[in-house]
Motif scaffolding. Structure first.
Motif, PDB file in Angstrom:
ATOM      1  N   GLY A  16       0.818  -1.215   0.000  1.00 38.83           N
ATOM      2  CA  GLY A  16       0.000   0.000   0.000  1.00 38.83           C
ATOM      3  C   GLY A  16       0.849   1.261   0.000  1.00 38.83           C
ATOM      4  N   VAL A  17       1.925   1.240   0.773  1.00 38.40           N
ATOM      5  CA  VAL A  17       2.828   2.399   0.823  1.00 38.40           C
ATOM      6  C   VAL A  17       3.561   2.552  -0.504  1.00 38.40           C
ATOM      7  CG1 VAL A  17       4.886   3.352   1.941  1.00 38.40           C
ATOM      8  CG2 VAL A  17       3.079   2.333   3.322  1.00 38.40           C
ATOM      9  N   PHE A  18       4.002   1.451  -1.075  1.00 37.61           N
ATOM     10  CA  PHE A  18       4.708   1.510  -2.362  1.00 37.61           C
ATOM     11  C   PHE A  18       3.809   2.094  -3.456  1.00 37.61           C
ATOM     12  CE2 PHE A  18       5.534  -0.567  -6.476  1.00 37.61           C
ATOM     13  CZ  PHE A  18       6.773  -0.009  -6.746  1.00 37.61           C
ATOM     14  N   LEU A  19       2.560   1.679  -3.504  1.00 37.23           N
ATOM     15  CA  LEU A  19       1.643   2.195  -4.517  1.00 37.23           C
ATOM     16  C   LEU A  19       1.317   3.669  -4.300  1.00 37.23           C
ATOM     17  CD1 LEU A  19      -0.843  -0.795  -4.904  1.00 37.23           C
ATOM     18  CD2 LEU A  19       0.963  -0.089  -6.481  1.00 37.23           C
ATOM     19  N   THR A  20       1.475   4.146  -3.074  1.00 36.63           N
ATOM     20  CA  THR A  20       1.153   5.543  -2.777  1.00 36.63           C
ATOM     21  C   THR A  20       2.337   6.467  -3.007  1.00 36.63           C
ATOM     22  OG1 THR A  20      -0.446   4.811  -1.124  1.00 36.63           O
ATOM     23  CG2 THR A  20       0.270   7.094  -1.002  1.00 36.63           C
ATOM     24  N   VAL A  21       3.503   6.127  -2.453  1.00 36.21           N
ATOM     25  CA  VAL A  21       4.646   7.054  -2.514  1.00 36.21           C
ATOM     26  C   VAL A  21       5.829   6.521  -3.305  1.00 36.21           C
ATOM     27  CG1 VAL A  21       4.045   8.229  -0.382  1.00 36.21           C
ATOM     28  CG2 VAL A  21       5.548   6.257  -0.295  1.00 36.21           C
ATOM     29  N   GLY A  22       5.815   5.255  -3.688  1.00 33.36           N
ATOM     30  CA  GLY A  22       6.931   4.689  -4.432  1.00 33.36           C
ATOM     31  C   GLY A  22       8.067   4.264  -3.512  1.00 33.36           C
ATOM     32  N   VAL A  23       9.242   4.089  -4.106  1.00 33.75           N
ATOM     33  CA  VAL A  23      10.407   3.641  -3.354  1.00 33.75           C
ATOM     34  C   VAL A  23      11.063   4.851  -2.697  1.00 33.75           C
ATOM     35  CG1 VAL A  23      12.658   2.525  -3.518  1.00 33.75           C
ATOM     36  CG2 VAL A  23      10.777   1.733  -4.941  1.00 33.75           C
ATOM     37  N   GLY A  24      11.331   4.716  -1.415  1.00 37.98           N
ATOM     38  CA  GLY A  24      11.970   5.809  -0.683  1.00 37.98           C
ATOM     39  C   GLY A  24      12.065   5.465   0.786  1.00 37.98           C
ATOM     40  N   SER A  25      12.381   6.480   1.572  1.00 38.11           N
ATOM     41  CA  SER A  25      12.567   6.255   3.006  1.00 38.11           C
ATOM     42  C   SER A  25      11.267   5.845   3.692  1.00 38.11           C
ATOM     43  CB  SER A  25      13.138   7.509   3.661  1.00 38.11           C
ATOM     44  OG  SER A  25      12.249   8.594   3.501  1.00 38.11           O
ATOM     45  N   THR A  26      10.139   6.340   3.217  1.00 33.86           N
ATOM     46  CA  THR A  26       8.853   5.965   3.812  1.00 33.86           C
ATOM     47  C   THR A  26       8.589   4.479   3.642  1.00 33.86           C
ATOM     48  OG1 THR A  26       8.021   8.170   3.280  1.00 33.86           O
ATOM     49  CG2 THR A  26       6.397   6.511   3.866  1.00 33.86           C
ATOM     50  N   LEU A  27       8.925   3.949   2.503  1.00 32.42           N
ATOM     51  CA  LEU A  27       8.741   2.513   2.262  1.00 32.42           C
ATOM     52  C   LEU A  27       9.661   1.690   3.150  1.00 32.42           C
ATOM     53  CD1 LEU A  27       7.442   0.215   0.651  1.00 32.42           C
ATOM     54  CD2 LEU A  27       9.255   0.501  -1.041  1.00 32.42           C
ATOM     55  N   VAL A  28      10.902   2.126   3.308  1.00 33.38           N
ATOM     56  CA  VAL A  28      11.854   1.397   4.167  1.00 33.38           C
ATOM     57  C   VAL A  28      11.369   1.399   5.613  1.00 33.38           C
ATOM     58  CG1 VAL A  28      14.215   1.381   5.059  1.00 33.38           C
ATOM     59  CG2 VAL A  28      13.795   1.849   2.639  1.00 33.38           C
ATOM     60  N   ILE A  29      10.884   2.542   6.084  1.00 37.12           N
ATOM     61  CA  ILE A  29      10.351   2.621   7.447  1.00 37.12           C
ATOM     62  C   ILE A  29       9.167   1.677   7.606  1.00 37.12           C
ATOM     63  CG2 ILE A  29       9.130   4.136   9.064  1.00 37.12           C
ATOM     64  CD1 ILE A  29      10.922   6.413   7.961  1.00 37.12           C
ATOM     65  N   ASN A  30       8.299   1.640   6.603  1.00 32.99           N
ATOM     66  CA  ASN A  30       7.143   0.761   6.695  1.00 32.99           C
ATOM     67  C   ASN A  30       7.539  -0.709   6.690  1.00 32.99           C
ATOM     68  OD1 ASN A  30       4.721  -0.794   5.192  1.00 32.99           O
ATOM     69  ND2 ASN A  30       3.990   0.837   6.542  1.00 32.99           N
ATOM     70  N   ILE A  31       8.523  -1.068   5.899  1.00 32.73           N
ATOM     71  CA  ILE A  31       8.986  -2.464   5.886  1.00 32.73           C
ATOM     72  C   ILE A  31       9.551  -2.837   7.254  1.00 32.73           C
ATOM     73  CG2 ILE A  31      10.736  -4.021   4.930  1.00 32.73           C
ATOM     74  CD1 ILE A  31      10.295  -2.562   2.222  1.00 32.73           C
ATOM     75  N   LEU A  32      10.337  -1.949   7.849  1.00 32.18           N
ATOM     76  CA  LEU A  32      10.887  -2.226   9.177  1.00 32.18           C
ATOM     77  C   LEU A  32       9.790  -2.346  10.225  1.00 32.18           C
ATOM     78  CD1 LEU A  32      14.017   0.116   9.149  1.00 32.18           C
ATOM     79  CD2 LEU A  32      13.956  -2.381   8.893  1.00 32.18           C
ATOM     80  N   LEU A  33       8.804  -1.463  10.168  1.00 28.93           N
ATOM     81  CA  LEU A  33       7.687  -1.549  11.117  1.00 28.93           C
ATOM     82  C   LEU A  33       6.881  -2.824  10.912  1.00 28.93           C
ATOM     83  CD1 LEU A  33       6.436   2.145  11.162  1.00 28.93           C
ATOM     84  CD2 LEU A  33       7.420   0.867  13.069  1.00 28.93           C
ATOM     85  N   THR A  34       6.717  -3.239   9.665  1.00 27.87           N
ATOM     86  CA  THR A  34       5.973  -4.470   9.389  1.00 27.87           C
ATOM     87  C   THR A  34       6.751  -5.681   9.887  1.00 27.87           C
ATOM     88  OG1 THR A  34       4.968  -3.428   7.453  1.00 27.87           O
ATOM     89  CG2 THR A  34       4.830  -5.808   7.583  1.00 27.87           C
ATOM     90  N   LEU A  35       8.074  -5.638   9.801  1.00 21.73           N
ATOM     91  CA  LEU A  35       8.873  -6.739  10.346  1.00 21.73           C
ATOM     92  C   LEU A  35       8.754  -6.824  11.865  1.00 21.73           C
ATOM     93  CD1 LEU A  35      12.106  -6.516   8.160  1.00 21.73           C
ATOM     94  CD2 LEU A  35      10.308  -8.253   8.063  1.00 21.73           C
ATOM     95  N   LEU A  36       8.544  -5.682  12.519  1.00 24.23           N
ATOM     96  CA  LEU A  36       8.337  -5.682  13.964  1.00 24.23           C
ATOM     97  C   LEU A  36       6.967  -6.231  14.338  1.00 24.23           C
ATOM     98  CD1 LEU A  36       9.877  -2.241  14.980  1.00 24.23           C
ATOM     99  CD2 LEU A  36      10.789  -4.512  15.450  1.00 24.23           C
ATOM    100  N   GLY A  37       6.040  -6.118  13.428  1.00 20.80           N
ATOM    101  CA  GLY A  37       4.692  -6.627  13.667  1.00 20.80           C
ATOM    102  C   GLY A  37       3.737  -6.080  12.636  1.00 20.80           C
ATOM    103  N   TRP A  38       2.682  -6.829  12.399  1.00 18.14           N
ATOM    104  CA  TRP A  38       1.726  -6.430  11.370  1.00 18.14           C
ATOM    105  C   TRP A  38       1.014  -5.136  11.753  1.00 18.14           C
ATOM    106  CZ3 TRP A  38      -3.646  -6.253  12.026  1.00 18.14           C
ATOM    107  CH2 TRP A  38      -4.358  -5.981  10.871  1.00 18.14           C
TER     108      TRP A  38
END
Length: 59
Positions: A16-38
């Motif tokens: 969802g984040v990738f489709l909204t803002v593309g590749v960038g720091s926001t996507l990396v932060i979201n991937i890290l947060l998702t790895l911590l938990g859904w």
């Protein structure tokens, strides 16, 4: 399209984040947060998607 991004942000947060803002720091932060938990990843994704829609709509 916004509804699709919101649903994907809830189910698969990085997509969802990738489709909204593309590749960038926001996507990396979201991937890290998702790895911590859904739930943290989903909350962040929904926040990013709604904030992006507010910014685009304000122009």
């Amino acid at each position: 399209m916004k509804i699709l991004r919101l649903v994907l942000g809830l189910l698969i947060p990085p997509l969802g984040v990738f489709l909204t803002v593309g590749v960038g720091s926001t996507l990396v932060i979201n991937i890290l947060l998702t790895l911590l938990g859904w739930l943290p990843g989903s909350i962040h994704a929904l926040w990013v998607i709604t904030k992006h829609e507010e910014e685009v709509g304000s122009y």
